[in-house]
Scaffold this motif. Structure first.
Motif, PDB file in Angstrom:
ATOM      1  N   SER A   2      -7.436  -7.613   4.002  1.00 23.98           N
ATOM      2  CA  SER A   2      -7.936  -7.647   5.369  1.00 23.98           C
ATOM      3  C   SER A   2      -8.686  -8.946   5.660  1.00 23.98           C
ATOM      4  O   SER A   2      -8.752  -9.378   6.815  1.00 23.98           O
ATOM      5  CB  SER A   2      -8.857  -6.453   5.648  1.00 23.98           C
ATOM      6  OG  SER A   2     -10.043  -6.561   4.907  1.00 23.98           O
ATOM      7  N   ARG A   3      -9.236  -9.590   4.659  1.00 24.14           N
ATOM      8  CA  ARG A   3      -9.945 -10.860   4.857  1.00 24.14           C
ATOM      9  C   ARG A   3      -8.989 -11.997   5.113  1.00 24.14           C
ATOM     10  O   ARG A   3      -9.373 -13.012   5.683  1.00 24.14           O
ATOM     11  CB  ARG A   3     -10.779 -11.198   3.621  1.00 24.14           C
ATOM     12  CG  ARG A   3     -12.091 -10.530   3.598  1.00 24.14           C
ATOM     13  CD  ARG A   3     -13.011 -11.072   2.554  1.00 24.14           C
ATOM     14  NE  ARG A   3     -12.515 -12.310   1.938  1.00 24.14           N
ATOM     15  CZ  ARG A   3     -12.819 -12.715   0.733  1.00 24.14           C
ATOM     16  NH1 ARG A   3     -13.612 -11.985  -0.011  1.00 24.14           N
ATOM     17  NH2 ARG A   3     -12.349 -13.824   0.245  1.00 24.14           N
ATOM     18  N   ASN A  10       0.827  -1.211   0.000  1.00 27.12           N
ATOM     19  CA  ASN A  10       0.000   0.000   0.000  1.00 27.12           C
ATOM     20  C   ASN A  10       0.859   1.257   0.000  1.00 27.12           C
ATOM     21  O   ASN A  10       0.583   2.201  -0.732  1.00 27.12           O
ATOM     22  CB  ASN A  10      -0.938   0.025   1.209  1.00 27.12           C
ATOM     23  CG  ASN A  10      -2.174  -0.798   0.989  1.00 27.12           C
ATOM     24  OD1 ASN A  10      -2.642  -0.946  -0.124  1.00 27.12           O
ATOM     25  ND2 ASN A  10      -2.706  -1.345   2.064  1.00 27.12           N
ATOM     26  N   THR A  18      -9.772  -0.073  -2.922  1.00 32.63           N
ATOM     27  CA  THR A  18     -10.662  -0.515  -1.856  1.00 32.63           C
ATOM     28  C   THR A  18     -10.864  -2.027  -1.903  1.00 32.63           C
ATOM     29  O   THR A  18     -10.827  -2.691  -0.866  1.00 32.63           O
ATOM     30  CB  THR A  18     -12.018   0.206  -1.960  1.00 32.63           C
ATOM     31  OG1 THR A  18     -11.791   1.612  -1.903  1.00 32.63           O
ATOM     32  CG2 THR A  18     -12.947  -0.210  -0.842  1.00 32.63           C
ATOM     33  N   VAL A  19     -11.040  -2.586  -3.082  1.00 34.05           N
ATOM     34  CA  VAL A  19     -11.211  -4.036  -3.220  1.00 34.05           C
ATOM     35  C   VAL A  19      -9.943  -4.769  -2.802  1.00 34.05           C
ATOM     36  O   VAL A  19     -10.006  -5.780  -2.086  1.00 34.05           O
ATOM     37  CB  VAL A  19     -11.612  -4.402  -4.674  1.00 34.05           C
ATOM     38  CG1 VAL A  19     -11.506  -5.894  -4.921  1.00 34.05           C
ATOM     39  CG2 VAL A  19     -13.006  -3.898  -4.977  1.00 34.05           C
ATOM     40  N   ILE A  20      -8.797  -4.277  -3.214  1.00 36.35           N
ATOM     41  CA  ILE A  20      -7.522  -4.915  -2.842  1.00 36.35           C
ATOM     42  C   ILE A  20      -7.320  -4.874  -1.334  1.00 36.35           C
ATOM     43  O   ILE A  20      -6.932  -5.870  -0.714  1.00 36.35           O
ATOM     44  CB  ILE A  20      -6.352  -4.247  -3.583  1.00 36.35           C
ATOM     45  CG1 ILE A  20      -6.432  -4.581  -5.077  1.00 36.35           C
ATOM     46  CG2 ILE A  20      -5.017  -4.678  -3.003  1.00 36.35           C
ATOM     47  CD1 ILE A  20      -5.499  -3.773  -5.940  1.00 36.35           C
ATOM     48  N   ARG A  21      -7.604  -3.732  -0.714  1.00 33.45           N
ATOM     49  CA  ARG A  21      -7.450  -3.622   0.742  1.00 33.45           C
ATOM     50  C   ARG A  21      -8.426  -4.555   1.448  1.00 33.45           C
ATOM     51  O   ARG A  21      -8.096  -5.151   2.472  1.00 33.45           O
ATOM     52  CB  ARG A  21      -7.655  -2.185   1.187  1.00 33.45           C
ATOM     53  CG  ARG A  21      -6.516  -1.289   0.717  1.00 33.45           C
ATOM     54  CD  ARG A  21      -6.686   0.108   1.195  1.00 33.45           C
ATOM     55  NE  ARG A  21      -6.351   0.136   2.610  1.00 33.45           N
ATOM     56  CZ  ARG A  21      -6.614   1.152   3.401  1.00 33.45           C
ATOM     57  NH1 ARG A  21      -7.233   2.211   2.939  1.00 33.45           N
ATOM     58  NH2 ARG A  21      -6.272   1.116   4.670  1.00 33.45           N
ATOM     59  N   TYR A  22      -9.639  -4.684   0.925  1.00 36.39           N
ATOM     60  CA  TYR A  22     -10.621  -5.596   1.522  1.00 36.39           C
ATOM     61  C   TYR A  22     -10.125  -7.037   1.442  1.00 36.39           C
ATOM     62  O   TYR A  22     -10.228  -7.796   2.404  1.00 36.39           O
ATOM     63  CB  TYR A  22     -11.974  -5.448   0.830  1.00 36.39           C
ATOM     64  CG  TYR A  22     -13.003  -6.446   1.296  1.00 36.39           C
ATOM     65  CD1 TYR A  22     -13.575  -6.318   2.543  1.00 36.39           C
ATOM     66  CD2 TYR A  22     -13.370  -7.512   0.491  1.00 36.39           C
ATOM     67  CE1 TYR A  22     -14.521  -7.236   2.997  1.00 36.39           C
ATOM     68  CE2 TYR A  22     -14.301  -8.433   0.928  1.00 36.39           C
ATOM     69  CZ  TYR A  22     -14.864  -8.288   2.166  1.00 36.39           C
ATOM     70  OH  TYR A  22     -15.775  -9.211   2.611  1.00 36.39           O
ATOM     71  N   ASP A  23      -9.577  -7.422   0.291  1.00 32.76           N
ATOM     72  CA  ASP A  23      -9.057  -8.790   0.134  1.00 32.76           C
ATOM     73  C   ASP A  23      -7.921  -9.066   1.113  1.00 32.76           C
ATOM     74  O   ASP A  23      -7.848 -10.137   1.691  1.00 32.76           O
ATOM     75  CB  ASP A  23      -8.584  -9.022  -1.295  1.00 32.76           C
ATOM     76  CG  ASP A  23      -9.744  -9.239  -2.266  1.00 32.76           C
ATOM     77  OD1 ASP A  23     -10.863  -9.496  -1.793  1.00 32.76           O
ATOM     78  OD2 ASP A  23      -9.525  -9.140  -3.477  1.00 32.76           O
ATOM     79  N   TYR A  83      -9.931   4.314  -7.128  1.00 34.70           N
ATOM     80  CA  TYR A  83     -10.453   4.238  -5.760  1.00 34.70           C
ATOM     81  C   TYR A  83     -11.116   2.888  -5.500  1.00 34.70           C
ATOM     82  O   TYR A  83     -10.866   2.247  -4.473  1.00 34.70           O
ATOM     83  CB  TYR A  83     -11.450   5.376  -5.522  1.00 34.70           C
ATOM     84  CG  TYR A  83     -12.107   5.301  -4.176  1.00 34.70           C
ATOM     85  CD1 TYR A  83     -11.440   5.704  -3.035  1.00 34.70           C
ATOM     86  CD2 TYR A  83     -13.401   4.791  -4.042  1.00 34.70           C
ATOM     87  CE1 TYR A  83     -12.035   5.614  -1.791  1.00 34.70           C
ATOM     88  CE2 TYR A  83     -14.001   4.699  -2.810  1.00 34.70           C
ATOM     89  CZ  TYR A  83     -13.321   5.114  -1.682  1.00 34.70           C
ATOM     90  OH  TYR A  83     -13.909   5.005  -0.462  1.00 34.70           O
ATOM     91  N   ILE A  84     -11.942   2.434  -6.423  1.00 37.71           N
ATOM     92  CA  ILE A  84     -12.626   1.144  -6.250  1.00 37.71           C
ATOM     93  C   ILE A  84     -11.622  -0.006  -6.232  1.00 37.71           C
ATOM     94  O   ILE A  84     -11.719  -0.917  -5.403  1.00 37.71           O
ATOM     95  CB  ILE A  84     -13.690   0.946  -7.354  1.00 37.71           C
ATOM     96  CG1 ILE A  84     -14.834   1.939  -7.155  1.00 37.71           C
ATOM     97  CG2 ILE A  84     -14.211  -0.489  -7.375  1.00 37.71           C
ATOM     98  CD1 ILE A  84     -15.822   1.983  -8.297  1.00 37.71           C
ATOM     99  N   SER A  85     -10.627   0.043  -7.113  1.00 34.37           N
ATOM    100  CA  SER A  85      -9.622  -1.017  -7.170  1.00 34.37           C
ATOM    101  C   SER A  85      -8.841  -1.107  -5.867  1.00 34.37           C
ATOM    102  O   SER A  85      -8.623  -2.201  -5.329  1.00 34.37           O
ATOM    103  CB  SER A  85      -8.652  -0.771  -8.321  1.00 34.37           C
ATOM    104  OG  SER A  85      -9.335  -0.745  -9.538  1.00 34.37           O
TER     105      SER A  85
END
Length: 66
Positions: A63-64, A15, A56-61, A52-54
């Motif tokens: 964090s999971r 990041n 956010t999706v990468i950070r969500y993945d 922004y969407i990309s």
């Protein structure tokens, strides 16, 4: 647990690197084109929203994983 902390460190480093590189590129482009136009075009807004969407999706993945 060790694997989880390694993934967290990798996510933080990734990041940081992404944001630094994107910041450098955006700043360089803004300085180049500041004399041409001060308004954003439709494609600029599209790229900003897509980025922004990309991210956010990468950070969500990431964090999971932990």
């Amino acid at each position: 647990m060790v694997l989880c902390s390694q993934w967290s460190l990798l996510a933080f480093a990734s990041n940081t690197l992404i944001f630094v590189l994107v910041g450098i590129v955006i700043t360089e482009q803004a300085i180049k084109e500041i004399s041409y136009s001060t308004a954003y075009s439709t494609i600029d807004w599209f790229y900003m929203i897509l980025l922004y969407i990309s991210i956010t999706v990468i950070r969500y993945d990431f964090s999971r994983m932990c």
